[in-house]
Design an enzyme around this catalytic site. Structure first.
Site, PDB file in Angstrom:
ATOM      1  N   THR A 183       0.805  -1.222   0.000  1.00  0.00           N
ATOM      2  CA  THR A 183       0.000   0.000   0.000  1.00  0.00           C
ATOM      3  C   THR A 183       0.841   1.277   0.000  1.00  0.00           C
ATOM      4  O   THR A 183       0.284   2.372  -0.060  1.00  0.00           O
ATOM      5  CB  THR A 183      -0.914   0.041   1.240  1.00  0.00           C
ATOM      6  OG1 THR A 183      -0.087   0.021   2.420  1.00  0.00           O
ATOM      7  CG2 THR A 183      -1.867  -1.141   1.258  1.00  0.00           C
ATOM      8  N   LYS A 184       2.157   1.145   0.049  1.00  0.00           N
ATOM      9  CA  LYS A 184       3.003   2.320   0.224  1.00  0.00           C
ATOM     10  C   LYS A 184       3.220   3.071  -1.089  1.00  0.00           C
ATOM     11  O   LYS A 184       2.927   2.576  -2.176  1.00  0.00           O
ATOM     12  CB  LYS A 184       4.349   1.915   0.831  1.00  0.00           C
ATOM     13  CG  LYS A 184       4.230   1.317   2.231  1.00  0.00           C
ATOM     14  CD  LYS A 184       3.584   2.282   3.202  1.00  0.00           C
ATOM     15  CE  LYS A 184       3.715   1.848   4.656  1.00  0.00           C
ATOM     16  NZ  LYS A 184       2.940   0.656   4.999  1.00  0.00           N
TER      17      LYS A 184
END
Length: 384
Positions: A183-184
């Site tokens: 998700t980064k």
């Protein structure tokens, strides 16, 4: 209207081609791609050394271990943070000390940190929450026996306005660790990086990440004469990054400014469209923000998240304070987990979707859902 997830990785043809080429190369574990990624990342943030690892959590573990964290020591962490790095301090035998948030904010209170430093404190570990730089200058005057290690899992690319440098450059801190989780802002699927300007610390981290060996696997397997020789020189871990992950990371790093620009556009759209909406508190548009998260505050947070989900918009909550998790409540006595500011901000907070694959239509869907949900909640409250 399509369901909108909270986050999606931004993977394109170049990333797929780089990973395929790595698979075709015959070398999959830590090798030349990891070395290239480390060099490129160090250059990007302005640090002298970058050490690739298999997660931010193991990056924190290696740093804490290398700095002598263990039984009889203490590590101060924000109450409002992810459990992983704090748990690594606990697993090394240290006492974990929680510091509360600044009143009304997400960042750790430097005053509370200073109050809780003792002669046993070995590390203070602030978090750059959501992609906004923590004011590292506020902790630049720590006693000489205390190391400053910053958690930059959310902070790439983030400008540290207190030092006018990139988070990770290490103007104030001993080491910084990053996350490349799915998700980064930059992803390698799983993975992380530690940056430091301390050459001795970097050398120790490289040994600790692979069983405490004095030589890396790539060096051993590419030397046909003496490749089999190695020595265990430290009590190490298994925390190295693969070349497959590094190949993906190199392309993502090359695209990072482009992907960051898209996040900025989404954040700016939210700021403009929701500024006049009653019942919601928006984040400040601070200079240098990575916009990993777009955190907002609303009353009846749980109901708001549920209603947004009914409209096809997935939200999330960052973070559940450590003081509210079952294991930390079991581990810490009530006085040591008294963090009223963190718990107060948690009860109001959620994160709206923000990621570089979002389209203008996606952003408009979020805005419309927020407006409609707040009207519904306000109308229901007025009818009571």
């Amino acid at each position: 209207m399509a369901n909108l997830p909270f986050a999606l990785p931004d993977i394109g043809k170049d990333e797929i081609a780089a990973v395929s080429a790595c698979l075709d190369s015959g070398w999959l574990t830590s090798g030349r791609k990891v070395q290239e990624f480390e060099a490129a990342f160090a250059s990007f943030v302005g640090a002298r050394h970058a050490i690739a690892v298999n997660s931010a959590t193991t990056g924190a573990l290696l740093v804490l271990d290398a700095l002598g964290v263990g039984r009889g020591t203490e590590v101060i962490v924000p109450a409002y943070t992810f459990s992983g790095p704090a748990m690594m301090a606990h697993r090394l035998g240290a006492k974990v000390v929680l510091a509360d948030c600044e009143p009304g904010g997400y960042q750790v209170s430097s005053e509370d940190v200073h109050r809780k430093i003792t002669e046993r404190t070995r590390v203070v570990m602030p978090t750059h929450f959501g992609g906004l730089a923590y004011n590292m200058d506020a902790l630049s005057d720590l006693p000489s026996h205390v190391a400053l290690v910053d958690d930059a899992a959310h902070a790439l690319p983030t400008l540290d306005w207190s030092t006018n440098s990139m988070v990770g450059e290490g103007r104030v801190s001993t080491a910084t660790f990053f996350s490349f989780y799915a998700t980064k802002c930059l992803t390698t699927g799983e993975g992380g990086m530690v940056t430091t300007n301390d050459g001795d610390l970097a050398a120790r981290l490289r040994k600790l990440r692979l069983h405490g060996f004095d030589r890396q696997a790539f060096d051993r397997y590419t030397n046909l004469r003496t490749g089999w020789k190695y020595d265990v020189v430290a009590p190490g871990w298994k925390a190295n990054m693969t070349d497959v992950a590094a190949a993906l990371g190199l392309v993502q790093l090359d695209r990072l400014h482009e992907m960051h620009a898209r996040r900025i556009r989404i954040a700016e759209r939210y700021q403009a469209a929701l500024a006049d909406v009653p019942g919601i508190t928006l984040p400040s548009e601070d200079y240098g923000h990575a916009w990993h998260l777009y955190p907002v505050q609303v009353a009846q947070r749980d109901l708001f998240v549920s209603r947004m989900g009914e409209k096809g918009v997935q939200c999330s909550v960052h973070f559940i304070p450590l003081s509210l998790h079952s294991y930390w409540r079991y581990l810490l006595p009530p006085a040591d987990r008294d963090c009223p500011q963190a718990e107060a901000i948690y009860r109001l907070s959620l994160s709206l979707p923000i990621y570089s694959r979002m389209t203008e239509a996606d952003a408009e869907q979020v805005v419309a859902a927020v407006r409609e949900t707040l009207r519904e909640i306000d109308g229901a409250a007025g009818a009571e």
